[in-house]
Design an enzyme around this catalytic site. Structure first.
Site, PDB file in Angstrom:
ATOM      1  N   ASP A 137     -12.347   9.947  -6.291  1.00 24.50           N
ATOM      2  CA  ASP A 137     -12.490   8.984  -5.201  1.00 24.50           C
ATOM      3  C   ASP A 137     -13.017   9.709  -3.965  1.00 24.50           C
ATOM      4  OD1 ASP A 137     -12.414   6.413  -4.169  1.00 24.50           O
ATOM      5  OD2 ASP A 137     -10.375   6.621  -3.411  1.00 24.50           O
ATOM      6  N   TYR A 139     -14.888   9.352   0.120  1.00 23.77           N
ATOM      7  CA  TYR A 139     -14.445   8.844   1.426  1.00 23.77           C
ATOM      8  C   TYR A 139     -15.685   8.674   2.303  1.00 23.77           C
ATOM      9  CZ  TYR A 139     -10.693   8.664   5.043  1.00 23.77           C
ATOM     10  OH  TYR A 139      -9.784   8.287   6.012  1.00 23.77           O
ATOM     11  N   HIS A 144     -14.560   3.493   8.286  1.00 26.10           N
ATOM     12  CA  HIS A 144     -13.180   3.509   7.754  1.00 26.10           C
ATOM     13  C   HIS A 144     -12.499   4.821   8.136  1.00 26.10           C
ATOM     14  CE1 HIS A 144      -9.832   3.040   4.921  1.00 26.10           C
ATOM     15  NE2 HIS A 144     -10.113   4.240   4.451  1.00 26.10           N
ATOM     16  N   GLU A 209      -8.643  -1.625  -1.045  1.00 27.93           N
ATOM     17  CA  GLU A 209      -9.760  -0.839  -0.512  1.00 27.93           C
ATOM     18  C   GLU A 209     -11.039  -1.380  -1.128  1.00 27.93           C
ATOM     19  OE1 GLU A 209      -8.943   3.391  -0.994  1.00 27.93           O
ATOM     20  OE2 GLU A 209      -7.892   3.403   0.933  1.00 27.93           O
ATOM     21  N   ASP A 243      -9.625  -0.174  -4.864  1.00 26.94           N
ATOM     22  CA  ASP A 243      -8.695   0.953  -5.000  1.00 26.94           C
ATOM     23  C   ASP A 243      -7.401   0.606  -4.253  1.00 26.94           C
ATOM     24  OD1 ASP A 243      -7.664   3.465  -5.493  1.00 26.94           O
ATOM     25  OD2 ASP A 243      -8.701   4.401  -3.803  1.00 26.94           O
ATOM     26  N   GLN A 250       1.651   6.660   0.746  1.00 28.61           N
ATOM     27  CA  GLN A 250       0.569   7.581   1.097  1.00 28.61           C
ATOM     28  C   GLN A 250       0.922   8.418   2.332  1.00 28.61           C
ATOM     29  OE1 GLN A 250      -3.165   5.519   1.567  1.00 28.61           O
ATOM     30  NE2 GLN A 250      -4.334   7.364   2.058  1.00 28.61           N
ATOM     31  N   TYR A 254       0.870  12.442   1.478  1.00 31.51           N
ATOM     32  CA  TYR A 254      -0.515  12.900   1.390  1.00 31.51           C
ATOM     33  C   TYR A 254      -0.779  14.310   1.929  1.00 31.51           C
ATOM     34  CZ  TYR A 254      -2.117  12.328   6.249  1.00 31.51           C
ATOM     35  OH  TYR A 254      -2.328  12.466   7.597  1.00 31.51           O
ATOM     36  N   LYS A 263      -2.026   5.903  -4.966  1.00 28.52           N
ATOM     37  CA  LYS A 263      -3.308   5.383  -5.437  1.00 28.52           C
ATOM     38  C   LYS A 263      -3.342   5.171  -6.941  1.00 28.52           C
ATOM     39  CE  LYS A 263      -5.528   6.120  -1.461  1.00 28.52           C
ATOM     40  NZ  LYS A 263      -6.427   5.186  -0.792  1.00 28.52           N
ATOM     41  N   THR A 370     -13.576   3.560   1.033  1.00 26.64           N
ATOM     42  CA  THR A 370     -13.553   2.226   1.631  1.00 26.64           C
ATOM     43  C   THR A 370     -14.786   2.002   2.504  1.00 26.64           C
ATOM     44  OG1 THR A 370     -11.170   2.377   1.620  1.00 26.64           O
ATOM     45  CG2 THR A 370     -12.127   0.641   2.975  1.00 26.64           C
TER      46      THR A 370
HETATM   47 MN    MN Z   1      -9.968   4.876  -2.170  1.00 24.92          MN
END
Ligand code: MN
Length: 445
Positions: A137, A139, A144, A209, A243, A250, A254, A263, A370
């Site tokens: 994934d 970014y 976002h 997402e 997602d 999170q 994270y 996720k 996102t």
């Molecule tokens: Mn994502």
């Protein structure tokens, strides 16, 4: 990315529903998916969406005459193996696209033989389109990343690496599910800012997402980076991708290694992979704004500058249980566009992912990250739309949402349009939040 006769807007199909203005699947699209007849229990096979129908490639391979090259490409598709086609060089994929376009075009001599190979999409049960090996994934949505960063670091929303490195993390492929499969609200460790210790509880900050899924085609050998000039030869096509994210899980988990269980409980994929060939008319120049750093040379290329971006209009739609009870249609809660939202192109993601020698395989999936626009009305997640849960989103029927409640259904919509070309779409990408399972006594809510 070159245009050919398969993109001709004047081309019509003998499948009448493919010729309407609003169909996602005119003959210019020809996306691939895996399906069986609903309730039949028959083995999966690969099909091509055309109007409101599917051309069953298992039946079509036998029912009609194809060149030996095309027959060889169709053989694995008859057994549901799309990965075999994804592994092919782009020239072979283009040959199959041209053959399918000819076969489905108005006046085709193959029409009588192929008529019986159609299955109505409403009578089909769609599966994941291919075997997904690895899932990464990214970014790439800079609006976002900025909006979310601002919630935590008002003065310094974007971390210094963002404009140099396409940021990503390795996710799990095991919980990616097809359109229409619902999922239970996940449980996990949550800890409020005032709490002394975390506890196990159902997520109270469940989010969506708005992403695209990018499917890898041809593999690269381990140790062999893919250059920008070759990068798109390794990409098969694009889907919609939701997602789902548990923001409270999170926030606690994270740091320092990135998202984990927040996720990996569910992600929803649209059933049809729209090929890079079908997207050719919708390419746009990729330009960095004034004052932005130029990409490092391994992330730069002439073709990328000329047409690295892809114009895909995106929407998020919400239907709450109350709307369903009132017979109200779903409500659009966000609109954005891949070309405007993304700081990095698909080619840059491939070049960056492989620059260390990492091997990518046919069927590997990238999430884009996102894809929000710059305003709250263009937010691709509720985290942004509600300013971190502080200001609820007002819905037209009087309801409010900060995060998703049980029974809420989210649908993602994608559409490509350009003057002088036929519009194409991506099909459905829907999922509904079910209540948390009381699997653990301490997680019953
Ligand atoms: Mn994502």
């Amino acid at each position: 990315m070159s245009l050919d006769h398969t993109h001709d807007p004047a081309l019509c199909s003998w499948v009448a529903s493919a010729n309407t203005a609003d169909t996602d699947f005119p003959i210019q699209n020809l996306p691939f998916g895996a399906f069986r007849r609903q309730g039949s229990g028959e083995p999966l096979r690969v099909g091509v969406a055309i109007g409101d129908q599917i051309l069953d490639l298992k039946l079509a391979a036998q029912a009609s005459d194809w060149s030996s090259e095309v027959s060889a490409l169709l053989a694995p598709l008859a057994t549901g193996d799309l990965n075999a086609l994804m592994a092919q060089v782009p020239k072979a994929r283009r040959a199959l696209r041209a053959a399918l376009s000819n076969a489905l075009a108005e006046g085709s001599t193959q029409h009588p033989a192929l008529q019986a190979c159609l299955v109505s999409q409403t009578a089909a049960e769609m599966a994941l389109p291919c075997r997904i090996g690895d899932y990464t994934d990214f970014y790439v949505g800079i609006h976002h990343a900025t909006a979310v960063g601002r919630l935590f670091r008002p003065d310094n929303p974007l971390l210094p690496n963002y404009k140099w490195v396409p940021i990503g993390y390795h996710g799990r492929a095991s919980t990616i599910q097809p359109n229409g499969v619902d999922f239970h609200r996940p449980c996990g460790q949550v800890k409020g800012p005032q709490d002394e210790a975390p506890r196990l509880a159902p997520s109270q900050r469940l989010d969506l997402e708005l992403e695209l899924g990018i499917f890898i085609g041809q593999a690269n050998a381990q140790g062999r980076p893919v250059s920008m000039d070759e990068a798109e030869d390794h990409v098969f096509g694009i889907t919609l991708f939701n997602d789902w994210s548990a923001r409270d899980l999170q926030a606690w988990e994270y740091q320092p290694l990135g998202p984990f269980l927040s996720k990996s409980f569910a992600s929803t994929l649209s059933p049809w992979i729209v090929t890079l060939e079908a997207l050719a008319p919708f390419r746009r120049p990729f330009v960095r704004g004034e004052g932005e750093p130029e990409p490092l040379p391994y992330l730069d290329g002439e073709a990328n500058r000329a047409q690295g971006a892809i114009d895909i209009a995106l929407e998020v739609r919400l239907q709450t249980p109350a709307m369903r009870a009132q017979g109200v249609a779903d409500e659009c809660i966000s609109r954005s566009n891949f070309a405007d939202a993304a700081y990095w192109t698909v080619a840059q993601l491939v070049a960056h992912h492989t620059v260390n020698g990492c091997a990518l395989n046919p069927g590997d999936l990238f999430g884009s990250g996102t894809l929000s626009g710059p305003t709250r009305a263009q937010a691709g997640s509720l985290l942004e739309a509600s300013l971190g849960g502080k200001e609820p989103l007002q819905l037209a029927n009087g309801e409010q949402r900060t995060f998703l409640l049980d029974g809420d259904e989210i649908a993602l919509v994608g559409r490509c349009s350009r003057e002088g070309f036929k519009s194409i779409g991506f099909g459905p990408c829907r999922g509904t939040v079910l209540p948390a399972l009381p699997a653990l006594p301490s997680c019953a809510g």
